[in-house]
Scaffold this active site. Sequence first.
Site, PDB file in Angstrom:
ATOM      1  N   HIS A 118     -43.242  33.712 -37.079  1.00 30.84           N
ATOM      2  CA  HIS A 118     -43.695  32.069 -37.445  1.00 30.84           C
ATOM      3  C   HIS A 118     -43.296  30.950 -36.128  1.00 30.84           C
ATOM      4  O   HIS A 118     -42.398  31.360 -35.324  1.00 30.84           O
ATOM      5  CB  HIS A 118     -43.605  31.110 -38.791  1.00 30.84           C
ATOM      6  CG  HIS A 118     -44.670  31.592 -39.511  1.00 30.84           C
ATOM      7  ND1 HIS A 118     -43.926  30.775 -40.976  1.00 30.84           N
ATOM      8  CD2 HIS A 118     -45.305  33.156 -40.232  1.00 30.84           C
ATOM      9  CE1 HIS A 118     -44.915  31.769 -41.777  1.00 30.84           C
ATOM     10  NE2 HIS A 118     -45.269  32.727 -41.143  1.00 30.84           N
ATOM     11  N   GLU A 120     -41.758  28.668 -35.294  1.00 35.70           N
ATOM     12  CA  GLU A 120     -40.401  27.499 -35.757  1.00 35.70           C
ATOM     13  C   GLU A 120     -39.421  28.335 -35.173  1.00 35.70           C
ATOM     14  O   GLU A 120     -37.914  28.534 -34.012  1.00 35.70           O
ATOM     15  CB  GLU A 120     -39.769  27.458 -37.082  1.00 35.70           C
ATOM     16  CG  GLU A 120     -41.533  25.937 -37.449  1.00 35.70           C
ATOM     17  CD  GLU A 120     -42.596  26.686 -38.335  1.00 35.70           C
ATOM     18  OE1 GLU A 120     -43.130  25.629 -39.170  1.00 35.70           O
ATOM     19  OE2 GLU A 120     -42.819  27.563 -37.822  1.00 35.70           O
ATOM     20  N   CYS A 143     -43.559  26.530 -43.561  1.00 30.80           N
ATOM     21  CA  CYS A 143     -43.575  27.700 -44.540  1.00 30.80           C
ATOM     22  C   CYS A 143     -42.061  27.525 -46.104  1.00 30.80           C
ATOM     23  O   CYS A 143     -41.195  26.753 -45.143  1.00 30.80           O
ATOM     24  CB  CYS A 143     -43.785  28.356 -44.886  1.00 30.80           C
ATOM     25  SG  CYS A 143     -42.668  29.834 -43.765  1.00 30.80           S
ATOM     26  N   CYS A 152     -39.563  29.374 -43.004  1.00 27.34           N
ATOM     27  CA  CYS A 152     -39.318  28.089 -41.368  1.00 27.34           C
ATOM     28  C   CYS A 152     -38.610  26.977 -41.973  1.00 27.34           C
ATOM     29  O   CYS A 152     -38.363  26.244 -41.287  1.00 27.34           O
ATOM     30  CB  CYS A 152     -40.742  28.103 -41.101  1.00 27.34           C
ATOM     31  SG  CYS A 152     -41.337  29.495 -40.264  1.00 27.34           S
TER      32      CYS A 152
END
Length: 428
Positions: A118, A120, A143, A152
């Site tokens: 993701h 991040e 998430c 994350c």
Amino acid sequence: MGIPLHSCSLHSSAAATLVASSSDLSQSSKWLRSYKCPITSSRRSSNSRCEAAAARCLASTGYGREQEQQDAAYMRECVELARQAIGHTSPNPMVGCVLVKEGKVVGRGFHPKAGQPHAEVFALREAGELAENATAYVSLEPCNHFGRTPPCSAALVRSRVKRVVVGMIDPNPKVAGSGVKTLQDAGIEVVVGVEEELCRNMNEVFIHHMCTNKPFVILRYSMSMDGGILGSLGFNAAVPGSSYSRLLQEVDAVVVTDAAVYNDPVLLSSEPNAKQPLRVILARFLFSLLAAPTMVLADQSAWVTNYQSTSMQDGKAMEHRLQARGVDVVMLEDLSLEQVLSVCYLQGAYSVLLDSRGPDLSGLENFLGQHAVREDVVNKLVVNISPVLLGENRTGPGFCLADDLLKLERVSTRVSGRDVIIEGYFPN
């Protein structure tokens, strides 16, 4: 039609950005009464958790105008980063992340495609040790669950960031405020709702899918300047950067009649490295000019017509030839858009373009345009107006409305080459 986007996420404005760093909730009761959980009514079990997360985001901490403007600027950068992955992240949302420390950007990242890390994670990798005591800007709530990638929220906690600015709460019931809570429980200041409308608009397909379990449906057609329907796409529709090419890049599936394919077979985006949509042909006759990824949806009359025009053996051979080329052939009882969209959704198409064009050779009689409005399945309308006049031979869209007037919402216009594009959303 789906539920409005504003009921799927936290409400905010530049003057009322939500800050989570205090337990004082005395001013939150009025806001909570108007708050709607980002999960549909069928998922109300998550409602109390979402409202609790929203309440924690309401306490104020001397959030100044200068900080507000800075947060908004970095969030817009997050959105620009996220949009680099247009067309590649489905069924996931597009997400961008920027890490800032002492006024300098130390890390950037975006989610490139489903299954990959993701936003991040990429930003934290770039920042390294500089992430400690930095501010993380992320367009969607981090998430908080294990899927194909780790949560994350935990990665941000481990990196010791001191502040996280979130564009919008994630409507996914697996998150729905829990990511914010994890950050808060670790002592991290969290701000929610910065440039929220911009973040919502970017992920309207993802939000609609999460809130309705239905595909987001776009109806598109071309018109002359005197109001006549055009059978073609308009000028320079197939070139890179054109409105149609970009639209094909963004959607998971495009639905057309077989007449449109006969007349103007452009169904692929011309954008560099575009992920091509699934091509769905509503057919009255099976023909061999198709290649994967294509799905042919036909009703019983298509098979009868195909067999009568050749022979039963030849007709079956055509079906086998299509399947050998990766073309799926599916027979439906009828070609109602409800069934068509259901099949698309089961194929993983969460955004579907109904491309209403082509002459009426298929016997469907402007099926996509008229029936889409009649069956009330459209979320967004895109009209391509070309600088031509058709005169007395023109025919209009032929929409049958329950009321004399249907007003679209959030209408916008732009120029694409020689054409003018008008977009608007159907009321919910």
